[in-house]
Scaffold this active site. Structure first.
Site, PDB file in Angstrom:
ATOM      1  N   LEU A  87      44.605  56.251  35.654  1.00 55.06           N
ATOM      2  CA  LEU A  87      45.778  55.149  35.785  1.00 55.06           C
ATOM      3  C   LEU A  87      46.614  55.288  37.182  1.00 55.06           C
ATOM      4  O   LEU A  87      47.182  56.898  37.331  1.00 55.06           O
ATOM      5  CB  LEU A  87      46.983  54.813  34.679  1.00 55.06           C
ATOM      6  CG  LEU A  87      47.232  54.609  33.414  1.00 55.06           C
ATOM      7  CD1 LEU A  87      48.082  55.192  32.615  1.00 55.06           C
ATOM      8  CD2 LEU A  87      46.827  52.884  33.947  1.00 55.06           C
ATOM      9  N   ASP A  88      46.889  54.567  37.833  1.00 50.74           N
ATOM     10  CA  ASP A  88      47.629  54.389  39.083  1.00 50.74           C
ATOM     11  C   ASP A  88      49.180  55.046  39.123  1.00 50.74           C
ATOM     12  O   ASP A  88      49.288  55.183  38.407  1.00 50.74           O
ATOM     13  CB  ASP A  88      47.710  53.112  40.192  1.00 50.74           C
ATOM     14  CG  ASP A  88      48.333  53.681  41.314  1.00 50.74           C
ATOM     15  OD1 ASP A  88      47.277  53.476  42.298  1.00 50.74           O
ATOM     16  OD2 ASP A  88      49.486  53.449  41.150  1.00 50.74           O
ATOM     17  N   PRO A  89      49.677  56.412  40.177  1.00 49.56           N
ATOM     18  CA  PRO A  89      51.240  56.892  40.156  1.00 49.56           C
ATOM     19  C   PRO A  89      52.196  55.417  39.880  1.00 49.56           C
ATOM     20  O   PRO A  89      52.440  55.477  38.787  1.00 49.56           O
ATOM     21  CB  PRO A  89      51.059  57.373  41.921  1.00 49.56           C
ATOM     22  CG  PRO A  89      49.636  58.068  42.202  1.00 49.56           C
ATOM     23  CD  PRO A  89      48.506  56.825  41.280  1.00 49.56           C
TER      24      PRO A  89
END
Length: 363
Positions: A87-89
């Protein structure tokens, strides 16, 4: 539950590898998690221990997946850890983290369905297809709810999708996002992906729409926003993304980082157990059959030896199963030609999920 013989996870991917999941915004901004793993000066080194199970972290916005794994691994003092889908930041929500022997079941979660709730901002297309990118196209057009709803069937089912320029795809050994950051424009080819459903949940205002999507492995949610915006002529990019389902793990399984840290503090003072936060290793195997064996057969499987399946109680299925003995997970195996062949054997000695979170009885 049904067994399948095609595309066995034992053949397609090493069960101990943790590749970045492509359904989400990839970590392309770098990790600032040096403090997550380094021993602080003057502090005694803590011994690592065997911990087996799943933590479904409700990842906060601003934290990379790599950092999240490092934090959970440190909290549990675990020897091994990995995650089942980056999951991206900028994204929040379910990040399944496998500890210990659960890492052997990661492929089953990586290959499963994912569900997302996301907000698209209309009027701008960006090179990263999210809010951190550079604006590349603009439009004064704003889509109506009817126009969006009429378009969604084109993005449901098996479709062809071109991955974002900033993605984790490898091009001649290099990640696409590294090449994009160096200024290269990539000619990425369309790939088949499956969208099980895509729904318009809410029109916040003329410039923002909220969607929910459930999709298979390899789908880029950012690409959905990009392509819908192009067809509508208004352009668009993701401005909020939350993952609400990863295979068997839903929102009810998620635990916020603050709550996990508080539980670990209580456990350290003797007021609770870290086992209460763990989900059993076999939770990841919810979609494949379970097969119980005798202790004698379990001993053979544990040594890596195949077991003949005979008699009227022999299973009539083939393909991948997970094997139990006295209600306890023993191995992942393949059924074929009248034999049960072990592929991954589990050693669950150490900290595991508490009995309240595991329907299986302990041996």
């Amino acid at each position: 539950m049904t067994a399948t013989t095609a595309n066995s996870p034992f053949e397609s991917q090493n069960a101990d590898s943790h590749g970045a999941e492509k359904n989400d915004l990839p970590d392309v901004r770098g990790d600032n998690d040096a403090g997550g793993n380094k021993q602080q000066q003057g502090q005694p080194r803590r011994d690592k221990r065997d911990v087996h199970g799943w933590i479904v972290l409700d990842k906060p916005i601003g934290m990379t997946s790599t950092h999240a794994v490092a934090v959970v691994k440190r909290l549990f003092q675990a020897k091994r850890a990995g995650h089942a889908g980056t999951l991206d930041p900028l994204a929040s929500g379910g990040l399944p983290i496998a500890l210990g022997e659960a890492t052997k079941t990661v492929p089953f979660v990586m290959d499963s369905r994912k569900r997302y709730r996301f907000t698209v901002a209309w009027g701008e297309e960006r090179d990263t297809d999210d809010t951190e990118g550079r604006v590349t196209q603009t439009s004064d057009i704003r889509p109506s709810a009817d126009a969006i709803l009429n378009l969604l069937p084109r993005f449901t089912g098996l479709i062809e999708q071109i991955p974002p320029q900033y993605s984790a795809i490898k091009i001649q050994g290099e990640r696409a996002y590294d090449l994009a950051r160096d200024g290269e424009t990539l000619d990425l080819k369309p790939r088949p992906v499956e969208i099980h459903y895509l729904t318009l949940m809410e029109q916040l205002d003329s410039s923002h729409s909220v969607f929910e999507a459930e999709c298979g492995k390899g789908t880029y949610v950012r690409a959905l926003a990009r392509d819908i915006g192009r067809i509508l002529g208004c352009y668009g990019h993701i401005c909020a993304l939350r993952r609400t389902l990863v295979g068997p793990f839903g929102e009810s399984d998620m635990i916020p980082l603050e709550q996990l840290e508080a539980l670990c503090d209580r456990a350290a003072s003797g007021e609770g157990s870290l086992a209460d936060a763990l989900l059993p290793v076999e939770t990841a195997l919810d979609d494949i059959p379970a097969l119980a064996v005798t202790r004698a057969d379990a001993a053979r499987l544990h040594r890596g030896q195949a077991v003949l399946l005979r008699g009227r109680d022999a299973p009539n299925c083939s393909g991948t199963v997970y094997v139990t003995v006295a209600g306890r997970l023993l191995a992942l195996a393949e059924i074929g030609n009248g034999e049960l062949i072990p592929k991954r054997v589990f050693n669950l000695t150490g900290l595991t999920a508490s009995s309240s979170r595991n329907q299986n009885e302990s041996v």
